[in-house]
Write a protein that holds these residues in place. Structure first.
Motif, PDB file in Angstrom:
ATOM      1  N   ASN A   1      -1.912   2.638 -11.559  1.00 43.42           N
ATOM      2  CA  ASN A   1      -2.175   3.166 -10.223  1.00 43.42           C
ATOM      3  C   ASN A   1      -3.153   2.245  -9.516  1.00 43.42           C
ATOM      4  O   ASN A   1      -4.160   1.830 -10.074  1.00 43.42           O
TER       5      ASN A   1
ATOM      6  N   ASN B   1       1.153   3.763  -5.913  1.00 49.29           N
ATOM      7  CA  ASN B   1       0.067   4.369  -5.149  1.00 49.29           C
ATOM      8  C   ASN B   1       0.487   5.719  -4.589  1.00 49.29           C
ATOM      9  O   ASN B   1       1.527   6.260  -4.980  1.00 49.29           O
TER      10      ASN B   1
ATOM     11  N   TRP C   1      -5.355  10.916  -7.460  1.00 51.22           N
ATOM     12  CA  TRP C   1      -4.855   9.958  -8.454  1.00 51.22           C
ATOM     13  C   TRP C   1      -4.526  10.655  -9.770  1.00 51.22           C
ATOM     14  O   TRP C   1      -3.413  10.534 -10.285  1.00 51.22           O
TER      15      TRP C   1
ATOM     16  N   LYS D   1      -0.796  12.131 -11.872  1.00 55.59           N
ATOM     17  CA  LYS D   1      -0.450  11.765 -13.244  1.00 55.59           C
ATOM     18  C   LYS D   1      -0.003  12.984 -14.049  1.00 55.59           C
ATOM     19  O   LYS D   1       0.647  12.851 -15.091  1.00 55.59           O
TER      20      LYS D   1
ATOM     21  N   PRO E   1       3.784   9.745  -6.310  1.00 55.02           N
ATOM     22  CA  PRO E   1       3.629   8.355  -6.739  1.00 55.02           C
ATOM     23  C   PRO E   1       4.794   7.499  -6.228  1.00 55.02           C
ATOM     24  O   PRO E   1       5.939   7.955  -6.230  1.00 55.02           O
TER      25      PRO E   1
END
Length: 276
Positions: free
Chosen positions: A115, A123, A85, A89, A150
């Motif tokens: 997210n 996701n 995750w 980013k 993403p």
């Protein structure tokens, strides 16, 4: 202890140890404020790896080249799926808005804080569909940043586990991508990116480390088999859409800050034809 085996990569690993420690922690699914703190510097203007990284591949073609590249890029740091995750980013940060990421198929710039799994969220899209070889989200091919991107939750669902091919119809938030009953066509700006991610996976995962031997083929009906198509179309996309600045920068960030391995087809596009 410093740089005896491979000076460049040891130095990089030491410099990024704190980042990796943070990624491995349970806080990888941090709050938006913490997530923002992880996105400091993501712009790389030039390749920062030692060209000697690919020395073992020099002068090789075909299966010999594929084998040499497999050995080179298999030397990597692995992330947990929760750590992905925060990594995304950074790797996929919008160069024009540090608070956002760029969604792969849609091309939409969306807040990093969105997210998750709800409508309007983004996701973690497995470009090599995780059901193709049934490797799931376990550490390994299921968490390899070189093919995780993403994407809008609904678009990710529309893509599902389809193979890649030309043709189909548009859909909400498509960004120019198309889909039909058995295939998915990404928007033009990332067709080459998709091809190079699929081919990276085919070289990295050769069935020698407990994971399936992933291979490209020319089918769009691969189901749960460890194959992904359509190779002839992927090669065409690779030629028509060469590596962009965004894609090159992403390769650098993954190498320098996370996995410490590279996608060789971004660095050496000519190797696609040399192998396939």
């Amino acid at each position: 202890m410093l740089a005896i085996r491979i000076p460049r990569r040891k130095a990089v690993a030491l410099a990024t140890a704190a980042v990796l420690a943070g990624l491995a922690a349970p806080a990888a699914t941090a709050t938006p404020a913490a997530a923002t703190a992880t996105t400091t510097t993501t712009t790389t203007t030039a390749a920062s790896y030692d060209p000697a990284y690919y020395d073992a591949a020099a002068g090789k073609t075909g299966t010999a080249l594929k084998s040499a590249l497999h050995t080179i890029i298999s030397d990597q740091t692995k992330l947990s799926y929760s750590a992905v995750w925060n990594a995304l980013k950074v790797t996929d940060q919008d160069p024009n808005n540090s608070n956002n990421v760029i969604l792969l198929y849609s091309g939409i710039s969306r807040s990093k804080s969105l997210n998750g799994g709800d409508v309007g969220d983004w996701n973690r899209e497995h470009v090599w569909a995780k059901s193709h070889g049934d490797f799931g989200t376990s550490t390994g091919p299921g968490t390899d940043l070189h093919h995780l991107r993403p994407e809008d939750v609904q678009v990710n669902s529309i893509r599902s586990n389809k193979d890649f091919d030309n043709g189909g119809s548009s859909f909400t938030n498509s960004g120019g991508s198309l889909t039909d009953s058995n295939s998915f066509e990404p928007r033009d700006a990332v067709k080459g990116d998709v091809a190079r991610m699929i081919l990276y996976m085919a070289v990295r995962y050769e069935g020698t480390d407990g994971w399936p031997d992933l291979e490209p083929n020319d089918s769009v009906t691969n189901g749960s088999n460890p194959y992904h198509g359509r190779l002839s179309v992927l090669k065409q996309w690779h030629q028509e859409d060469p590596p962009s600045a965004f894609e090159k920068n992403r390769n650098e960030v993954i190498y320098n800050s996370y996995q410490h391995n590279r996608n060789p087809f971004i660095d050496h596009p000519e190797w696609v034809e040399a192998i396939w």
